[in-house]
Design a protein around this motif. Structure first.
Motif, PDB file in Angstrom:
ATOM      1  N   SER A   1      -4.273   0.051  10.481  1.00 38.95           N
ATOM      2  CA  SER A   1      -3.389  -1.136  10.284  1.00 38.95           C
ATOM      3  C   SER A   1      -2.372  -0.777   9.141  1.00 38.95           C
ATOM      4  N   LEU A   2      -2.538   0.247   8.390  1.00 42.18           N
ATOM      5  CA  LEU A   2      -1.625   0.486   7.213  1.00 42.18           C
ATOM      6  C   LEU A   2      -1.150   1.908   7.658  1.00 42.18           C
ATOM      7  N   ILE A   3      -1.785   2.818   7.421  1.00 44.14           N
ATOM      8  CA  ILE A   3      -1.077   4.332   7.550  1.00 44.14           C
ATOM      9  C   ILE A   3      -0.288   4.273   8.980  1.00 44.14           C
ATOM     10  N   GLY A   4      -1.059   3.888  10.102  1.00 41.00           N
ATOM     11  CA  GLY A   4      -0.531   3.920  11.367  1.00 41.00           C
ATOM     12  C   GLY A   4       0.346   2.873  11.554  1.00 41.00           C
ATOM     13  N   ASP A   5       0.595   1.879  10.688  1.00 40.85           N
ATOM     14  CA  ASP A   5       1.544   0.761  11.035  1.00 40.85           C
ATOM     15  C   ASP A   5       2.434   0.089   9.753  1.00 40.85           C
ATOM     16  N   LYS A   6       1.767  -0.574   8.851  1.00 45.31           N
ATOM     17  CA  LYS A   6       2.230  -1.463   8.078  1.00 45.31           C
ATOM     18  C   LYS A   6       2.801  -0.604   6.627  1.00 45.31           C
ATOM     19  N   ALA A   7       2.189   0.440   6.528  1.00 47.05           N
ATOM     20  CA  ALA A   7       2.654   1.276   5.400  1.00 47.05           C
ATOM     21  C   ALA A   7       4.271   1.899   5.626  1.00 47.05           C
ATOM     22  N   ASN A   8       4.569   1.987   6.783  1.00 49.91           N
ATOM     23  CA  ASN A   8       5.691   2.586   7.228  1.00 49.91           C
ATOM     24  C   ASN A   8       7.013   1.395   7.034  1.00 49.91           C
ATOM     25  N   SER A   9       8.022   1.930   6.329  1.00 47.36           N
ATOM     26  CA  SER A   9       9.056   1.195   6.567  1.00 47.36           C
ATOM     27  C   SER A   9       9.948   1.082   7.750  1.00 47.36           C
ATOM     28  N   VAL A  10       9.999   0.011   8.343  1.00 50.03           N
ATOM     29  CA  VAL A  10      10.703  -0.055   9.705  1.00 50.03           C
ATOM     30  C   VAL A  10      11.801  -1.011   9.635  1.00 50.03           C
ATOM     31  N   VAL A  11      13.040  -0.716  10.308  1.00 52.63           N
ATOM     32  CA  VAL A  11      13.934  -1.822  10.717  1.00 52.63           C
ATOM     33  C   VAL A  11      14.266  -1.770  12.032  1.00 52.63           C
ATOM     34  N   PHE A  12      14.286  -2.795  13.007  1.00 51.01           N
ATOM     35  CA  PHE A  12      14.297  -2.776  14.165  1.00 51.01           C
ATOM     36  C   PHE A  12      15.700  -2.934  14.663  1.00 51.01           C
ATOM     37  N   ASP A  13      16.185  -2.230  15.471  1.00 50.83           N
ATOM     38  CA  ASP A  13      17.438  -2.131  16.376  1.00 50.83           C
ATOM     39  C   ASP A  13      17.272  -2.985  17.752  1.00 50.83           C
ATOM     40  N   ASN A  14      17.661  -4.321  17.608  1.00 51.87           N
ATOM     41  CA  ASN A  14      17.335  -5.172  18.763  1.00 51.87           C
ATOM     42  C   ASN A  14      18.534  -5.198  19.596  1.00 51.87           C
ATOM     43  N   SER A  15      19.593  -4.228  19.823  1.00 49.12           N
ATOM     44  CA  SER A  15      20.613  -4.297  20.654  1.00 49.12           C
ATOM     45  C   SER A  15      20.164  -4.325  22.175  1.00 49.12           C
ATOM     46  N   LYS A  16      19.188  -3.631  22.409  1.00 48.48           N
ATOM     47  CA  LYS A  16      18.870  -3.563  23.820  1.00 48.48           C
ATOM     48  C   LYS A  16      18.546  -4.998  24.260  1.00 48.48           C
TER      49      LYS A  16
ATOM     50  N   GLY B   1      -5.490 -17.486  -8.722  1.00 47.35           N
ATOM     51  CA  GLY B   1      -5.116 -16.553  -9.967  1.00 47.35           C
ATOM     52  C   GLY B   1      -5.686 -15.271 -10.076  1.00 47.35           C
ATOM     53  N   LYS B   2      -6.087 -14.882  -8.869  1.00 48.74           N
ATOM     54  CA  LYS B   2      -6.718 -13.565  -8.649  1.00 48.74           C
ATOM     55  C   LYS B   2      -5.879 -12.357  -8.395  1.00 48.74           C
ATOM     56  N   PRO B   3      -6.295 -11.173  -8.726  1.00 48.37           N
ATOM     57  CA  PRO B   3      -5.057 -10.170  -8.326  1.00 48.37           C
ATOM     58  C   PRO B   3      -5.472  -9.983  -6.561  1.00 48.37           C
ATOM     59  N   VAL B   4      -4.045  -9.815  -6.285  1.00 48.49           N
ATOM     60  CA  VAL B   4      -3.900  -9.815  -4.958  1.00 48.49           C
ATOM     61  C   VAL B   4      -3.551  -8.165  -4.348  1.00 48.49           C
ATOM     62  N   ILE B   5      -4.351  -7.526  -3.672  1.00 49.81           N
ATOM     63  CA  ILE B   5      -3.990  -6.130  -3.242  1.00 49.81           C
ATOM     64  C   ILE B   5      -2.839  -6.082  -2.227  1.00 49.81           C
ATOM     65  N   ILE B   6      -1.863  -5.339  -2.421  1.00 54.37           N
ATOM     66  CA  ILE B   6      -0.861  -5.061  -1.811  1.00 54.37           C
ATOM     67  C   ILE B   6      -0.565  -3.417  -1.607  1.00 54.37           C
ATOM     68  N   HIS B   7      -0.463  -2.942  -0.369  1.00 50.81           N
ATOM     69  CA  HIS B   7      -0.356  -1.734  -0.068  1.00 50.81           C
ATOM     70  C   HIS B   7       0.843  -1.135  -0.581  1.00 50.81           C
ATOM     71  N   GLY B   8       0.665   0.436  -1.116  1.00 54.96           N
ATOM     72  CA  GLY B   8       1.861   0.931  -1.846  1.00 54.96           C
ATOM     73  C   GLY B   8       2.302   0.187  -3.005  1.00 54.96           C
ATOM     74  N   ASP B   9       3.555   0.051  -3.198  1.00 51.98           N
ATOM     75  CA  ASP B   9       4.177  -0.385  -4.439  1.00 51.98           C
ATOM     76  C   ASP B   9       4.798  -1.525  -3.729  1.00 51.98           C
ATOM     77  N   GLY B  10       4.669  -2.123  -2.637  1.00 53.50           N
ATOM     78  CA  GLY B  10       5.253  -3.415  -2.043  1.00 53.50           C
ATOM     79  C   GLY B  10       6.782  -3.086  -1.787  1.00 53.50           C
ATOM     80  N   THR B  11       7.485  -2.198  -1.837  1.00 57.74           N
ATOM     81  CA  THR B  11       8.672  -2.090  -1.670  1.00 57.74           C
ATOM     82  C   THR B  11       8.979  -1.667  -0.126  1.00 57.74           C
ATOM     83  N   SER B  12       8.327  -0.963   0.554  1.00 55.36           N
ATOM     84  CA  SER B  12       8.274  -0.611   1.959  1.00 55.36           C
ATOM     85  C   SER B  12       8.970  -1.802   2.718  1.00 55.36           C
ATOM     86  N   LEU B  13       9.695  -1.326   3.752  1.00 56.48           N
ATOM     87  CA  LEU B  13      10.361  -2.419   4.729  1.00 56.48           C
ATOM     88  C   LEU B  13       9.668  -2.770   5.847  1.00 56.48           C
TER      89      LEU B  13
END
Length: 340
Positions: free
Chosen positions: A266-281, A181-193
């Motif tokens: 790991s965050l600014i260079g990766d997970k903080a960015n919203s990303v949607v992958f196009d797997n057509s190839k 029941g402890k607070p859990v740190i989430i980067h940003g506001d949790g709404t990035s994709l």
């Protein structure tokens, strides 16, 4: 096919190795130190050595050639230079495991495909992967080395809960905080994709690239098509744990400045960015492929396995104390602001 994996027992490669062995259709080799080969069923040929000992590896590989060689544990160009010396002229396809974190940061378009530029000024890990890709493509263009580059994003298995903010000992401490029941740190506001890919789905796509002539000289990303927010990710974990999530939101920049952890990368260079992958190839190269494991289903299997195996519950008191400090600092800042 005659296939060699360098490594073969990690989060991504274990699922592939198991499926290849269980199919019984291939002559399958692993070259590694053998410390985790017990994770795999019987039915493969072990070449036991440290691949970084090039002379020992060359001796073990003497007289052998392969239809496919895949390196899962190369991170810097010098390791690919070694691979080129070992396997040039001895394989019909060489697969390098790069990373989707190599894509341009910040992104100019949240939709990512193989044509998205490679540039990451925030994370050395990603820049090294880019340099590895550059070297291999040079060997392909100039010498005909039959390379295929694979770019995974956030791939997970049954042994570790995939999360955005955790310490050096993995994510169990975050799960423990949820349970307590402890607070859990989430980067940003949790709404990035973000996109989470189960390793069994990754394995199906990867196997479709083995011996695939259309994949030579190409870079291919392998991810699920499912897009989730970080709030959905953490809530799915909490639901699987049967506990309430108490999120504590902090900007990625704040976390990077208040930490000895590499959250700049790991965050600014990766997970903080919203990303949607196009797997057509990928789907053109592997007709019929579709990821089957939805995240809320896959994470439930992961959580059940972690809870059932004490050896996977690695505590991290240092990270736990850091989380408490971050939560307290944010509360104090809000309190001080409201007093004024």
């Amino acid at each position: 096919m005659k296939i060699l994996f360098i490594g073969g027992t990690g989060i991504i490669s274990t699922a592939i190795s198991k499926k290849l062995i269980e199919s019984g259709e291939h002559e399958f080799y692993l070259i590694n130190r053998g410390t985790r080969n017990d994770r795999l069923p019987k039915g493969f040929k072990s070449l036991s050595c440290d691949i970084n000992d090039e002379k020992a590896a060359a001796k073990l590989l003497e007289g052998l050639d392969f239809d496919v060689v895949a390196d899962f544990i190369a991170f810097v160009p010098s390791q690919l230079e070694r691979d080129y010396r070992l396997f040039a002229g001895k394989t019909r396809q060489f697969i390098f495991i790069s990373s989707a974190s190599a894509y341009q940061k910040p992104l100019s378009d949240y939709r990512v495909n193989e044509g998205t530029p490679l540039s990451n000024p925030y994370w050395k890990y990603s820049r090294e992967k880019i340099a590895c890709e550059d070297y291999l493509m040079k060997m392909y263009r100039e010498n005909g080395f039959p390379v295929t580059i694979v770019r995974p994003s956030h791939t997970y298995d049954e042994r570790s809960i995939p999360l955005g903010v955790h310490g050096e000992h993995g994510s169990w401490q975050v799960a423990k905080r949820i349970l307590e029941g402890k607070p859990v740190i989430i980067h940003g506001d949790g709404t990035s994709l973000w996109t989470m890919t189960h390793n069994s789905d990754f394995a199906d796509a990867f196997i479709g690239l083995l011996g695939n002539a259309h994949a030579i000289g190409e870079a291919v990303q392998i991810t699920s098509d499912e897009t989730v927010t970080w709030n959905q990710i953490y809530r799915s974990v909490a639901n699987a744990l049967g506990a309430e999530l108490k999120p504590c939101y902090a900007t990625s920049d704040f976390l990077a400045r208040c930490s000895n952890y590499d959250f700049t990368g790991s965050l600014i260079g990766d997970k903080a960015n919203s990303v949607v992958f196009d797997n057509s190839k990928l789907k053109r190269l592997v007709p019929g492929f579709n990821a089957k494991v939805r995240f809320d289903q896959g994470i439930r299997m992961t959580v059940e396995n972690v809870l059932a195996n004490k050896e996977l519950q690695i505590e991290d008191p240092e990270f736990d104390a850091w989380c408490d400090k971050i939560a307290a600092a944010l509360d104090a800042a809000a309190e001080a602001f409201n007093k004024n």
